[in-house]
Write a protein that holds these residues in place. Structure first.
Motif, short mmCIF file in Angstrom:
data_model
loop_
_atom_site.label_atom_id
_atom_site.label_comp_id
_atom_site.label_asym_id
_atom_site.label_seq_id
_atom_site.Cartn_x
_atom_site.Cartn_y
_atom_site.Cartn_z
N LYS A 110 0.90 -1.07 0.10
CA LYS A 110 0.03 0.19 -0.31
C LYS A 110 0.82 1.36 0.11
O LYS A 110 2.00 0.85 0.43
N ARG A 111 0.43 2.46 -0.13
CA ARG A 111 1.33 3.54 -0.03
C ARG A 111 2.03 3.65 -1.19
O ARG A 111 2.88 4.39 -0.72
N SER A 114 3.78 7.65 -2.58
CA SER A 114 4.29 8.16 -1.25
C SER A 114 5.81 7.65 -1.00
O SER A 114 6.92 7.96 -0.79
#
Length: 511
Positions: A110-111, A114
């Protein structure tokens, strides 16, 4: 070539990473993730190409670049000398390959946007440390390195990651405070009134003589301050905990970005700010030399005890980073050349080791040493690369690790036989460094061969169990970097002459 180009390799990845964050780019589906891969790898490759061009044209950039003035003589200045070229070249070579590996490793995380934004910014900050022309600039980027790597350690967002990231932040802030004290005293006693990096140091020996004891104490403080990122005992506690981060992060933390920046900062501070003439034969030299030896022994011993694979490699990093500091503590041209050689060779050995561990985790989900039984037959390329890295870490001849360890031992013997200005000798402590290296090599053999023996020669029950599993080597995005790193370890072991000639010149200039 315009000097402004010196700032681009540091600023381009930072701007690129910031733009990814500001755009709110999600990269949660496969199509947008492919776009992200293209953008990030393109920026990384472009930046590495620019670094290579700057290193090749370094002779035309002696004056460097003053990006801006802070106050009075305090400037943010970029300059590319030989020592900075070695570190920058190492980072520029490893980062594109590490990024390629990361794309596959992070595919189901996830993410991701970033993650790669901060991963990209870390590249720029590390280049900023390599290109720093003075202590002020290096300190600013050194602090910025904490800020951009903190989210990477925190990335899993688990309780363990939160504890690890907080500990990393606390240690780094404390270390930065000690390093800042060193910066202030260098500026106060500088012969030039600046903190410029000059081979042999900038301290005015005449002005400093009256406060010699204070300056030596400040050097020790700064050594341990910068040594936080180099995981010097007892400032090492954050590093094993940081293994909760994804393997692409831990590999760069341990092989290139953070720990190598800490070691590089100590080399700069010792040889280009204080100068070895002021430090040689002093109590400060004994303290930092002893600290390096204690850390080597501690790290290698703890690695034998650790059964979690990545934490075992973390303790190995703690030990091996202090090989670099042990070479630096000899305060001699040979010591600096030896330290730089291990800085380069360890980067390839350790990133290869971590990426092999990461490949096993990615393909099998296994994280402990006792779980690797029989996997070598299922993942032959991965464990072949791990074998090369392990033998090199042990210091076996014909591998890169033997070259750098030999250099450090040679520097230790040369330091032990040195006659100081008053006619006294350095004594037994440098010779003990060789014994410490031998002990650590033995422990390295134990903690690395344990993994290999289990993987290649499992017990019958374990071999039968793993035979039924559909494990394989990872795809090309992860295997190509591994094969290149393993090949580099072999090439440096068989043909390190040109690099050692360069490092010898650097040592002669600064030591």
């Amino acid at each position: 070539m315009n000097g402004i180009l010196l700032a681009v390799p540091a600023l381009l990845p930072i701007v690129g990473g910031t733009a990814i964050l500001a755009s709110g780019y999600g990269a949660e589906d496969e199509r947008t993730y492919r776009h992200l891969e293209f953008v990030v790898e393109g920026l990384v490759l472009l930046n590495s190409l620019l670094v290579a061009l700057l290193i090749a044209g370094r002779s035309g950039m002696e004056n460097g670049l003053v990006l801006f003035k802070l106050y009075g003589n305090l400037t943010v200045r970029f300059k590319l000398d030989r020592m900075g070229s070695v570190f920058a070249g190492l980072v520029a070579f490893l980062w594109p390959l590490a990024t390629l590996y990361s794309f596959e490793y992070m595919r189901h995380e996830k993410r991701r946007a970033s993650f790669f934004a901060y991963y990209l910014m870390t590249y720029g900050v590390t280049i900023g440390i390599a290109f720093s022309g003075n202590l002020v600039t290096m300190y600013l980027f050194y602090e910025l390195l904490t800020l951009v790597t903190f989210p990477l350690v925190l990335h899993p967002m688990t309780k363990e990651a939160m504890r690890a990231s907080r500990k990393y932040l606390y240690y780094s802030i404390g270390g930065a405070a000690f390093a800042f004290i060193g910066l202030i005293f260098v500026l106060k006693y500088s012969a030039t009134g600046t903190t410029e990096f000059v081979p042999g140091g900038v301290l005015s020996l005449t002005a400093a003589e009256g406060d010699r004891g204070t300056l030596l104490f400040v050097y020790i403080l700064a050594f341990f301050g910068f040594g936080v990122k180099a995981a010097v005992f007892p400032c090492h506690g954050w590093l094993p905990m940081a293994t909760v981060a994804p393997t692409p992060v831990t590999a760069l933390l341990h092989a290139v970005a953070v720990v190598k920046s800490g070691a590089f900062a100590i080399l700069r501070f010792t040889y280009y700010s204080y100068g070895t003439e002021f430090l040689r034969g002093s109590a400060a030299q004994w303290v930092v030399m002893a600290a390096a030896m204690v850390t080597i022994i501690f790290g290698s011993t703890m690695a034998v005890r650790e059964i979690h694979w990545k934490r075992r490699l973390a303790y190995s990093t703690i030990s091996n980073l202090s090989y670099i500091l042990l070479g630096a503590s000899m305060m001699s041209p040979l010591g600096l050349a030896a330290a730089l050689s291990h800085m380069v060779f360890h980067a390839f050995m350790k990133i290869c080791s971590f990426f092999c561990a990461g490949a096993v985790m990615h393909q099998t989900g296994k994280t402990y040493v006792y779980e690797v039984d029989g996997l070598a037959k299922k993942m032959p390329l991965t464990f072949g690369c791990l074998t090369v890295a392990s033998l090199s870490l042990m210091g076996i001849p014909l591998f890169a690790g033997f070259i750098s360890k030999w250099n450090i031992a040679e520097a230790a013997f040369a330091c032990g036989s040195l006659t100081l200005a008053g006619g006294s000798r350095m004594g037994i402590l440098p010779y003990l460094g060789t014994a410490v290296i031998l002990y650590s090599a033995l422990m390295t053999g134990v903690y690395m061969l344990t993994v290999l023996v289990r993987a290649y020669f499992p017990k019958a029950a374990a071999a039968t169990a793993v035979k039924e599993e559909p494990y394989t080597d990872p795809n090309w995005m992860m295997m190509v970097p591994l094969l290149i790193f393993a090949a580099a370890v072999l090439v440096f072991g068989l043909y390190s002459g040109p690099l050692m000639e360069l490092l010898t010149v650097i040592g002669g200039e600064a030591g």
